[in-house]
Design an enzyme around this catalytic site. Sequence first.
Site, PDB file in Angstrom:
ATOM      1  N   HIS A  76       0.844  -1.198   0.000  1.00  0.00           N
ATOM      2  CA  HIS A  76       0.000   0.000   0.000  1.00  0.00           C
ATOM      3  C   HIS A  76       0.882   1.252   0.000  1.00  0.00           C
ATOM      4  CE1 HIS A  76      -2.766   3.126   1.215  1.00  0.00           C
ATOM      5  NE2 HIS A  76      -2.060   3.330   2.311  1.00  0.00           N
ATOM      6  N   ASP A  83       6.846  22.130 -26.189  1.00  0.00           N
ATOM      7  CA  ASP A  83       6.730  20.775 -25.641  1.00  0.00           C
ATOM      8  C   ASP A  83       7.693  20.695 -24.475  1.00  0.00           C
ATOM      9  OD1 ASP A  83       6.766  17.766 -25.411  1.00  0.00           O
ATOM     10  OD2 ASP A  83       5.535  17.973 -27.211  1.00  0.00           O
ATOM     11  N   TRP A 135       6.976   0.265   4.005  1.00  0.00           N
ATOM     12  CA  TRP A 135       7.486   1.035   2.872  1.00  0.00           C
ATOM     13  C   TRP A 135       8.825   1.679   3.204  1.00  0.00           C
ATOM     14  CZ3 TRP A 135       8.559   6.217   1.648  1.00  0.00           C
ATOM     15  CH2 TRP A 135       8.344   7.143   2.676  1.00  0.00           C
ATOM     16  N   SER A 177      13.348   6.542 -13.459  1.00  0.00           N
ATOM     17  CA  SER A 177      12.220   7.282 -14.041  1.00  0.00           C
ATOM     18  C   SER A 177      12.114   8.681 -13.442  1.00  0.00           C
ATOM     19  CB  SER A 177      10.934   6.493 -13.803  1.00  0.00           C
ATOM     20  OG  SER A 177       9.822   7.315 -13.944  1.00  0.00           O
ATOM     21  N   SER A 178      12.180   8.769 -12.116  1.00  0.00           N
ATOM     22  CA  SER A 178      12.044  10.083 -11.479  1.00  0.00           C
ATOM     23  C   SER A 178      13.191  11.009 -11.841  1.00  0.00           C
ATOM     24  CB  SER A 178      12.044   9.948  -9.959  1.00  0.00           C
ATOM     25  OG  SER A 178      10.888   9.353  -9.528  1.00  0.00           O
ATOM     26  N   HIS A 232      12.710  12.092   4.090  1.00  0.00           N
ATOM     27  CA  HIS A 232      12.032  13.321   4.465  1.00  0.00           C
ATOM     28  C   HIS A 232      11.852  14.271   3.291  1.00  0.00           C
ATOM     29  CE1 HIS A 232       9.975  16.161   6.816  1.00  0.00           C
ATOM     30  NE2 HIS A 232      10.680  17.062   6.158  1.00  0.00           N
ATOM     31  N   GLU A 281      11.513  13.469   0.406  1.00  0.00           N
ATOM     32  CA  GLU A 281      10.479  12.815  -0.397  1.00  0.00           C
ATOM     33  C   GLU A 281       9.079  13.304  -0.024  1.00  0.00           C
ATOM     34  OE1 GLU A 281      10.239  10.956  -2.924  1.00  0.00           O
ATOM     35  OE2 GLU A 281       8.224  10.098  -2.768  1.00  0.00           O
ATOM     36  N   TYR A 333       8.303  16.148   0.948  1.00  0.00           N
ATOM     37  CA  TYR A 333       8.125  17.474   0.349  1.00  0.00           C
ATOM     38  C   TYR A 333       8.030  17.384  -1.156  1.00  0.00           C
ATOM     39  CZ  TYR A 333       8.107  19.361   4.825  1.00  0.00           C
ATOM     40  OH  TYR A 333       7.695  19.625   6.088  1.00  0.00           O
ATOM     41  N   SER A 380      -2.196  27.087  -4.892  1.00  0.00           N
ATOM     42  CA  SER A 380      -2.010  28.522  -5.085  1.00  0.00           C
ATOM     43  C   SER A 380      -2.693  29.000  -6.357  1.00  0.00           C
ATOM     44  CB  SER A 380      -0.519  28.855  -5.153  1.00  0.00           C
ATOM     45  OG  SER A 380       0.142  28.374  -4.016  1.00  0.00           O
ATOM     46  N   HIS A 398      14.518  13.469  12.527  1.00  0.00           N
ATOM     47  CA  HIS A 398      13.316  13.476  13.376  1.00  0.00           C
ATOM     48  C   HIS A 398      12.528  12.172  13.238  1.00  0.00           C
ATOM     49  CE1 HIS A 398      11.105  15.758   9.912  1.00  0.00           C
ATOM     50  NE2 HIS A 398      10.889  14.478   9.785  1.00  0.00           N
ATOM     51  N   HIS A 399      12.851  11.366  12.235  1.00  0.00           N
ATOM     52  CA  HIS A 399      12.213  10.048  12.146  1.00  0.00           C
ATOM     53  C   HIS A 399      12.910   9.019  13.028  1.00  0.00           C
ATOM     54  CE1 HIS A 399       9.544  11.086   8.780  1.00  0.00           C
ATOM     55  NE2 HIS A 399      10.508  11.917   8.456  1.00  0.00           N
ATOM     56  N   THR A 429       5.992  27.282   6.170  1.00  0.00           N
ATOM     57  CA  THR A 429       4.692  26.669   5.884  1.00  0.00           C
ATOM     58  C   THR A 429       3.575  27.582   6.352  1.00  0.00           C
ATOM     59  OG1 THR A 429       5.772  24.565   6.313  1.00  0.00           O
ATOM     60  CG2 THR A 429       3.403  24.521   6.056  1.00  0.00           C
ATOM     61  N   LYS A 456       2.853  30.275   3.933  1.00  0.00           N
ATOM     62  CA  LYS A 456       2.009  29.834   2.816  1.00  0.00           C
ATOM     63  C   LYS A 456       0.539  29.828   3.206  1.00  0.00           C
ATOM     64  CE  LYS A 456       5.043  27.303  -0.027  1.00  0.00           C
ATOM     65  NZ  LYS A 456       4.436  27.662  -1.279  1.00  0.00           N
ATOM     66  N   ARG A 461       1.392   1.077  15.367  1.00  0.00           N
ATOM     67  CA  ARG A 461       1.060   0.928  13.948  1.00  0.00           C
ATOM     68  C   ARG A 461       1.585  -0.398  13.446  1.00  0.00           C
ATOM     69  NH1 ARG A 461       5.512   4.802  10.962  1.00  0.00           N
ATOM     70  NH2 ARG A 461       4.457   4.024   9.109  1.00  0.00           N
TER      71      ARG A 461
HETATM   72  C1  HEM Z   1       5.153  21.116   9.417  1.00  0.00           C
HETATM   73  C2  HEM Z   1       5.444  20.104   8.691  1.00  0.00           C
HETATM   74  C3  HEM Z   1       5.790  18.688   9.177  1.00  0.00           C
HETATM   75  C4  HEM Z   1       6.384  18.286  10.334  1.00  0.00           C
HETATM   76  C5  HEM Z   1       6.864  19.189  11.461  1.00  0.00           C
HETATM   77  C6  HEM Z   1       6.475  16.843  10.284  1.00  0.00           C
HETATM   78  C7  HEM Z   1       7.040  16.037  11.259  1.00  0.00           C
HETATM   79  C8  HEM Z   1       7.091  14.654  11.235  1.00  0.00           C
HETATM   80  C9  HEM Z   1       7.749  13.827  12.203  1.00  0.00           C
HETATM   81  C10 HEM Z   1       8.506  14.348  13.405  1.00  0.00           C
HETATM   82  C11 HEM Z   1       7.563  12.521  11.837  1.00  0.00           C
HETATM   83  C12 HEM Z   1       8.118  11.282  12.544  1.00  0.00           C
HETATM   84  C13 HEM Z   1       7.128  10.688  13.453  1.00  0.00           C
HETATM   85  C14 HEM Z   1       7.579   9.376  14.030  1.00  0.00           C
HETATM   86  O1  HEM Z   1       7.890   8.454  13.269  1.00  0.00           O
HETATM   87  O2  HEM Z   1       7.620   9.276  15.279  1.00  0.00           O
HETATM   88  C15 HEM Z   1       6.802  12.514  10.639  1.00  0.00           C
HETATM   89  C16 HEM Z   1       6.408  11.375   9.940  1.00  0.00           C
HETATM   90  C17 HEM Z   1       5.893  11.380   8.656  1.00  0.00           C
HETATM   91  N1  HEM Z   1       5.549  12.510   7.929  1.00  0.00           N
HETATM   92 FE1  HEM Z   1       5.657  14.438   8.584  1.00  0.00          FE
HETATM   93  N2  HEM Z   1       5.949  16.403   9.130  1.00  0.00           N
HETATM   94  C18 HEM Z   1       5.521  17.498   8.418  1.00  0.00           C
HETATM   95  C19 HEM Z   1       4.941  17.495   7.159  1.00  0.00           C
HETATM   96  C20 HEM Z   1       4.770  16.360   6.380  1.00  0.00           C
HETATM   97  C21 HEM Z   1       4.356  16.365   5.009  1.00  0.00           C
HETATM   98  C22 HEM Z   1       4.091  17.620   4.196  1.00  0.00           C
HETATM   99  C23 HEM Z   1       4.291  15.066   4.609  1.00  0.00           C
HETATM  100  C24 HEM Z   1       3.908  14.483   3.266  1.00  0.00           C
HETATM  101  C25 HEM Z   1       3.270  15.070   2.321  1.00  0.00           C
HETATM  102  C26 HEM Z   1       4.670  14.247   5.722  1.00  0.00           C
HETATM  103  C27 HEM Z   1       4.707  12.871   5.675  1.00  0.00           C
HETATM  104  C28 HEM Z   1       5.139  12.078   6.695  1.00  0.00           C
HETATM  105  C29 HEM Z   1       5.222  10.640   6.601  1.00  0.00           C
HETATM  106  C30 HEM Z   1       4.899   9.770   5.373  1.00  0.00           C
HETATM  107  C31 HEM Z   1       5.672  10.191   7.847  1.00  0.00           C
HETATM  108  C32 HEM Z   1       5.806   8.773   8.336  1.00  0.00           C
HETATM  109  C33 HEM Z   1       6.929   8.032   7.876  1.00  0.00           C
HETATM  110  C34 HEM Z   1       6.909   6.629   8.438  1.00  0.00           C
HETATM  111  O3  HEM Z   1       7.423   6.422   9.529  1.00  0.00           O
HETATM  112  O4  HEM Z   1       6.373   5.738   7.760  1.00  0.00           O
HETATM  113  N3  HEM Z   1       4.942  15.061   6.787  1.00  0.00           N
HETATM  114  N4  HEM Z   1       6.524  13.835  10.285  1.00  0.00           N
HETATM  115 CU   LIG Z   2      10.167  13.816   8.055  1.00  0.00          CU
END
Ligand code: HEM
Ligand SMILES: [Cu+2]
Lengths: 313, 523
Positions: free
Chosen positions: B74, B103, B139, B167-168, B251, B253, B255, B266, B300-301, B326, B329, B448
Amino acid sequence: MANMASKQASGGYDQPYYVPEHSPFPIAASVGLALFVFSLGHLLNDIKAGEGTGLASVMTFAGFAVIATTLFFWFSTQIRENHQGLPGAQLKRSYVLGMYWFIFSEVMFFAAFFGALFYVRMWVVGWLGGEGDKGITGQMLYPEFQATWPVVDNPNPALFPDPEESMAWPGFSGMLSYLPLWNTILLISSSFTVHIAHTALKNGNRQKLITWLGLTVLLGIVFLFLQIEEYSHAYSELGLTLNSGIYGSTFFLLTGFHGFHVTLGAFMLSVMFFRALKGHFKPEDHFGFEAASWYWHFVDVVWVCLFIFVYIL
Amino acid sequence: MASGHDDHHHGPAKGIKRWLFATNHKDIGTMYLVFSLAMFLLGGTFALVIRAELFQPGLQFVQPDFFNQMTTMHGLVMVFGAVMPAFVGLANWMVPLMIGAPDMALPRMNNWSFWILPFAFTMLASTLLTDAGAPNFGWTFYAPLSTTYATSSVTFFIFAVHMMGISSIMGAINIIATIQNLRAPGMTYMKMPLFVWTWLITAYLLLLVMPVLAGVVTMMLFDVHFGTSFFSAAGGGDPVLFQHVFWFFGHPEVYIMILPAFGVVSEIIATFSRKKLFGYDSMVYATSSIAFLSLIVWVHHMFVTGMPLAGELFFMYATMLIAVPTGVKVFNWVTTMFKGSISFETPMLFAIAFVVLFTCGGFTGLMLAIAPADFQYHDTYFVVAHFHYVLVPGAVFSLMAAAYYWLPKWTGNMYDENLGRVHFWLSFIGINILFFPQHFLGLAGMPRRIPDYALQFTDFNMMSTVGAFLFGFSQLIFVWVVIKCVKGGKKATAEVWDGSHGLEWTLPSPPPYHSFTTPPAIK
Ligand code: HEM
Ligand SMILES: [Cu+2]
């Protein structure tokens, strides 16, 4: 192929931007790539499982052949289009940008491996040796392990047999028999020779171009021979293999991918060599040559980093 | 979709050749969009399997190993198959139209970047049918789960990721070359539409991090097949090294998946507020700073892997800093709407929902960024709620908004506005029932990536599953709207919307097969 340019006059440029009507190459290259990796996946899994590999290796080769053939015709078409004058100045600028950013992505690819090397050397080895923030891991798991670089005594030699020796700088006394030093000299000189070739091309001196370009290719090939020599020495005499722990891992992956890029670059330059023999290039129009030479300079810079961080320090 | 009527005698090729041998940015854009919609439905099906299993505690439908395969597939299909290709498809369609180009810069390579994808995903999905099963390590494919303990499908996973990376990277190179080289004379960088700007910055991010992803799977390949020890402490490596390299990609990614969405929103908010976008320049600077900051926050992850205190603090503050641009914006979007004469067509509904719900996701991100709090939240459903709020009502809603906004331009027909609104409201309600309760589950401690859970979590899980099916089946309305719109409908004018602005609206709907035959003059 219908060679019909879309008829826009591009601002600031005197020729319409050439957009080929359609092309069979992208889909053919995709099929080739898919066949190649799918079969290679099976091949690797079969080897790991100790099973027969006949079909998978044939198909891997077939996939590779499809990609190579497609790319051959793809590039031939582009060269022919160039002779027909289809790409204008603006499209050529797109090619230049494409090559720049492609090389940039290659830089980032190597950055991943260099990053791994730095991380291991700066932190991991120390921790495993029981020092620093996560030293407790080392103390608990591998109390015997000593933190040194190059790592020649692995934390668990039963899983990852120790190499007898590393490839580290032998000191000034052993300098002359140190292959990487010679390789450095070879590659750096080849960057100069390719530059001389380029200057000759820009001055319209074809003979000089051919001589110096040929010399560049030759230097590249000698480099590769020395590297093969170095690898076989490592494998047969030093017991240094991909399997000998983190030193062997980083050493072979970094130098190996670099060697692969040298092969690619030397191949590109030799294509340019034959194109030069055929008189393809003009002093003001030789993007193919330039792209190959930029690539070569890039490969050279990577080597200098390798020499410093993998071999010397 | 482009019923390529043509001013010159050479229009699109007939039949399948048009797609297999395509070089036209609109045809390739269409293929990207259709492909990503198919992947969205496939990934959605996997998600419904997960939610069905989680409706009640205990094991109902699937075994734990298959459950893990579902979560992994998924995530991979949604990230690499649905969201990323959808944005590349939009870029293909819109960037040349918006900058007045004939083009994309490198048309043949463009088609190559597309056609790699169907093969990559077929290969990846086909592992589901093998004895070993699909990848089951999430993933994020952490080592050693994905190396020492992986089944043989990991080899195909690795090569599939390589293909997606190729590709990307080619897609990003093409977009950069197009924007740098093919802008109509007079279109300076600071006159580019924001969608183009956000894509330019996204393309740089792609070039910075996709090769690193390729690097990390390459190291995995060597650990699995050639005996290296990058991620094994027994040979002097480190599993945590995997996490660093992965998240250095991972991370940025996220963005990559949200910056083009900022661009889309916008455009749309300005159009339907019938005003100029408030704070154009600051939008550009904010996007650039977000992109820069996104490169230095990956740890932070990994707060709970343990690291020096200085590390925890640095990555905590750097992450929180992202909230500043952010916030700029969000402020600009709201201010654009302020005192505008707003109308609420479907694209605008999705865009407004984006602003509200994405901001919620941003706030939970801030909560997660606080290292000591993250020790508690990490690996719970709170994280799942967070990233789904930014990804679904964030990235996916912006894609829906974009599709409704530009469908009339692409097809020459208006879509069915009533059905569009039904689709919006069902999605909006569904998504909140689906993900809001997950915040509470996470705060209460539900981990999770588990197929079974303690009894006290049942109520919220049931709600979540109901919302999931509501949201999932509502997307079929979208499919229906698209098909209907392609087939016919009220003819669209060149401007399509009252307040539309920008070059793409100066061309007829649908635009001619070759976009700008002469570059337009930019005032
Ligand atoms: C103000 C903006 C953001 C902050 C401060 C933030 C912060 C965080 C933090 C600290 C985690 C880690 C949580 C953990 O595993 O304990 C996390 C996970 C995640 N964030 Fe964000 N994030 C932000 C915006 C975004 C955006 C814009 C996206 C995607 C479009 C995103 C997608 C994700 C994803 C996919 C994970 C989980 C990854 C995983 O462990 O599978 N985040 N975020
Ligand atoms: Cu992150």
